[in-house]
Design a protein around this motif. Structure first.
Motif, PDB file in Angstrom:
ATOM      1  N   TYR A 135       0.498  -1.148  -0.166  1.00 24.41           N
ATOM      2  CA  TYR A 135       0.219   0.213  -0.076  1.00 24.41           C
ATOM      3  C   TYR A 135       0.989   0.823  -0.026  1.00 24.41           C
ATOM      4  O   TYR A 135       1.025   1.877  -0.545  1.00 24.41           O
ATOM      5  N   THR A 136       1.680   1.280   0.326  1.00 25.07           N
ATOM      6  CA  THR A 136       3.192   2.515   1.309  1.00 25.07           C
ATOM      7  C   THR A 136       3.500   2.256  -0.653  1.00 25.07           C
ATOM      8  O   THR A 136       3.429   3.599  -0.866  1.00 25.07           O
ATOM      9  N   LEU A 137       4.176   1.136  -0.763  1.00 25.87           N
ATOM     10  CA  LEU A 137       5.247   1.468  -2.040  1.00 25.87           C
ATOM     11  C   LEU A 137       4.512   2.372  -3.320  1.00 25.87           C
ATOM     12  O   LEU A 137       4.517   2.887  -3.714  1.00 25.87           O
ATOM     13  N   SER A 150      -5.538   5.925  -6.168  1.00 24.33           N
ATOM     14  CA  SER A 150      -4.671   4.513  -6.062  1.00 24.33           C
ATOM     15  C   SER A 150      -4.529   3.713  -4.349  1.00 24.33           C
ATOM     16  O   SER A 150      -5.220   2.120  -4.550  1.00 24.33           O
ATOM     17  N   SER A 151      -3.408   4.164  -3.530  1.00 26.67           N
ATOM     18  CA  SER A 151      -3.137   3.882  -2.849  1.00 26.67           C
ATOM     19  C   SER A 151      -4.448   3.212  -1.642  1.00 26.67           C
ATOM     20  O   SER A 151      -3.904   2.473  -1.581  1.00 26.67           O
ATOM     21  N   VAL A 152      -4.976   4.543  -1.389  1.00 28.30           N
ATOM     22  CA  VAL A 152      -6.045   4.149  -0.991  1.00 28.30           C
ATOM     23  C   VAL A 152      -7.094   3.308  -0.788  1.00 28.30           C
ATOM     24  O   VAL A 152      -7.503   2.787  -0.537  1.00 28.30           O
ATOM     25  N   LYS A 153      -7.406   3.044  -3.050  1.00 31.00           N
ATOM     26  CA  LYS A 153      -8.325   2.499  -2.873  1.00 31.00           C
ATOM     27  C   LYS A 153      -8.341   0.651  -2.641  1.00 31.00           C
ATOM     28  O   LYS A 153      -8.505   0.075  -2.710  1.00 31.00           O
ATOM     29  N   ALA A 225      -2.952   0.615  -9.477  1.00 33.44           N
ATOM     30  CA  ALA A 225      -2.116   0.495  -8.874  1.00 33.44           C
ATOM     31  C   ALA A 225      -1.269   0.990  -9.648  1.00 33.44           C
ATOM     32  O   ALA A 225       0.221   0.699  -9.854  1.00 33.44           O
ATOM     33  N   TYR A 226      -1.338   0.053 -10.934  1.00 32.97           N
ATOM     34  CA  TYR A 226      -0.247  -0.795 -11.661  1.00 32.97           C
ATOM     35  C   TYR A 226      -0.160   0.926 -12.341  1.00 32.97           C
ATOM     36  O   TYR A 226       1.331   1.603 -12.973  1.00 32.97           O
ATOM     37  N   GLU A 227      -1.061   1.502 -13.303  1.00 32.38           N
ATOM     38  CA  GLU A 227      -1.022   3.173 -13.495  1.00 32.38           C
ATOM     39  C   GLU A 227      -0.084   4.234 -12.937  1.00 32.38           C
ATOM     40  O   GLU A 227       0.740   5.000 -13.462  1.00 32.38           O
ATOM     41  N   SER A 228      -0.598   4.024 -11.739  1.00 31.77           N
ATOM     42  CA  SER A 228      -0.568   5.582 -11.052  1.00 31.77           C
ATOM     43  C   SER A 228       0.749   5.903  -9.918  1.00 31.77           C
ATOM     44  O   SER A 228       1.368   6.124  -9.389  1.00 31.77           O
ATOM     45  N   SER A 229       1.469   4.276  -9.694  1.00 33.79           N
ATOM     46  CA  SER A 229       2.143   3.618  -9.023  1.00 33.79           C
ATOM     47  C   SER A 229       3.890   4.099  -9.987  1.00 33.79           C
ATOM     48  O   SER A 229       3.737   3.800 -11.089  1.00 33.79           O
TER      49      SER A 229
END
Length: 474
Positions: A135-137, A150-153, A225-229
């Motif tokens: 989640y943090t990464l 996206s992390s919150v989701k 998560a993939y797109e925004s990280s």
């Protein structure tokens, strides 16, 4: 116990070293990366040295066997590859780049604990350690609000999946009186367990694993998560983090499926839903990271189908494909990272004329995409053949027919990227120079994917020597 858990101790030691260095606040970005490379290499050596170790620890709740040790070795190699190839961390703020490696090792420790989990209690603790690190990464790309969103989701869906899983564990405990995997299997064998409670409990626990695998219907976090990280985090999500979900889910499915045919059928249906949904939605994607997120949802379906196979064929098929899946994703996300050096996240247009800009990367991309689609004679073809033949031998012929159709379907959207790379116009001033380390790694892994397709026996014989079908039983 030290030798039996050597990979875990080494990962924990690495984690503490990085924690200390983080507190000193004097560690530069390059020094942190060098430390991560050395420490991941040590973890890989430790995992290799412990491959022959076996034992049951902590009141029968933690099992060291050839199955768990093989997955730990695979995870250790994946950690080293991610530390080597997942660089530079340009989209992560400089002040957080040391913390990135700290969380990287925390996630690695959670994965290794999951591989040996033999009790629902250990499983829950290990899964939370892995999940909170991830989640943090995912939220470390602070310049983009989508990363925080996206992390919150990811956190909300993950917390929901954990709650559902815990609810399922309460059903299992009510039906068997134990949280131990072996005890649950023994209860099932003796037919004294309450099946009315047990089947819903196992399905609920399965749901929490589907979250970790990003399989349908617990996939909603993955595309965002993939797109925004940051791309190194996306590489970590797509490659090594999935190994933990595969390892623990297959152990549980393998233990209970001989006594619960309904559970096997549920897993098969979810596998079909995951691969069909992932492939159909991937068609509409223009963001490369989102495309590979949906591709990973489909790939989770193929792996789950192999899990419902018969006898010794299922462990060999799942373990073989896990190795190939790691290799294919490492190559693809290395190419994505190299293209990202020119600007923002790569889109389909970013691959235009890649063949004329960097022939090695274009060839590596072609081989990996065709391998993901299951085109012969690449390793992905042989891996899928093992998964599908294992399911067919167990009598799930219609499941296999639908899976083959899905595999053909996936080739179509992979060809979008191949077409852009080989037939697209070259943008002006867009040469792509590959760095020395990634260049050698891409070449080596691409050759490995090709070689294991032509001569898979070298890996299948090693996996067969582990005698997984026997060691995984209580």
């Amino acid at each position: 116990m030290i030798m039996q858990m050597l990979p875990e101790w080494t990962t924990l030691g690495s984690l503490l070293i990085l924690f200390g260095l983080t507190l000193s606040n004097k560690l530069g970005e390059r020094t942190a990366r060098l430390a991560a490379l050395i420490l991941t290499a040590l973890v890989a050596v430790a995992a290799f040295a412990a491959t022959s170790q076996q034992g049951i620890l902590f009141a029968n709740s933690y099992r060291i066997d050839s199955y768990s040790q093989f997955f730990k070795l695979l995870m250790a190699i994946g950690l080293f590859a991610n530390a080597l190839l997942g660089w530079p961390l340009r989209s992560i703020p400089k002040v957080q780049r040391t913390e990135y490696y700290f969380l990287f090792f925390a996630a690695g420790l959670g994965m290794m604990l999951l591989a040996s989990a033999y009790s629902f209690l250990v499983l829950y603790v290990a899964m939370e350690l892995l999940s909170y690190s991830m989640y943090t990464l995912v939220g470390m790309r602070r310049a983009r609000t989508e990363s925080i969103e996206s992390s919150v989701k990811y956190l909300i869906i993950g917390a929901s999946a954990s709650a559902i899983g815990l609810f399922g564990v309460s059903y299992i405990y009510g039906a068997t009186g134990s949280l131990n995997f072996g005890a649950v299997a023994s209860q099932l064998a003796s037919a004294s367990a309450n099946h009315v409670l047990l089947l819903p409990g196992l399905v609920l626990v399965l749901s929490s694993f589907l979250f970790k695998l990003a399989a349908f219907p617990f996939h909603a976090w993955a595309p965002d998560a993939y797109e925004s990280s940051a791309s190194p985090v996306a590489m970590f999500l797509a490659s090594v983090s999935k190994l933990a979900g595969i390892a623990v889910l297959f152990r549980l499915v393998y233990l209970v499926k001989p006594y619960l045919p309904e559970f096997e059928f549920v897993v098969g249906l979810l596998a079909l839903a995951s691969m069909t949904f992932g492939n159909l939605v991937a068609f509409r994607q223009t963001s490369v990271k989102r495309l590979f997120a949906y591709s990973s949802i489909a790939q989770a379906g193929y792996l789950m189908l192999g899990m419902i196979g018969l006898g010794a064929s299922a462990p060999e098929a799942v373990v073989f494909y896990s190795v190939i899946y790691l290799l294919m994703n490492l190559v693809i996300f290395t190419v994505v990272l190299e293209l990202e050096r020119e600007g923002e996240d790569p889109r389909l247009q970013s691959f235009q004329g890649l063949y004329r800009r960097n022939a090695l990367m274009a060839m590596a991309l072609l081989v990996s995409l065709f391998s993901l689609a299951g085109v012969p004679p690449l390793a992905g073809f042989f891996g899928k053949w093992l998964l599908f033949s294992s399911a067919a031998t167990a009598g799930h012929v219609w499941f296999v027919v639908i899976a083959i159709c899905n595999s053909v379907l996936s080739l179509y959207y992979y060809l979008f990227l191949v077409k852009a790379a080989y037939y697209g116009e070259v943008p002006e001033g867009s040469a792509v120079e590959t760095r020395g380390g990634p260049r050698v790694a891409i070449l080596f892994v691409t050759l490995a994917i090709t070689f294991l397709g032509i001569y898979p026996r070298i890996l299948t014989e090693y996996i067969g020597s582990l005698n997984l079908s026997r060691t995984m039983l209580p």
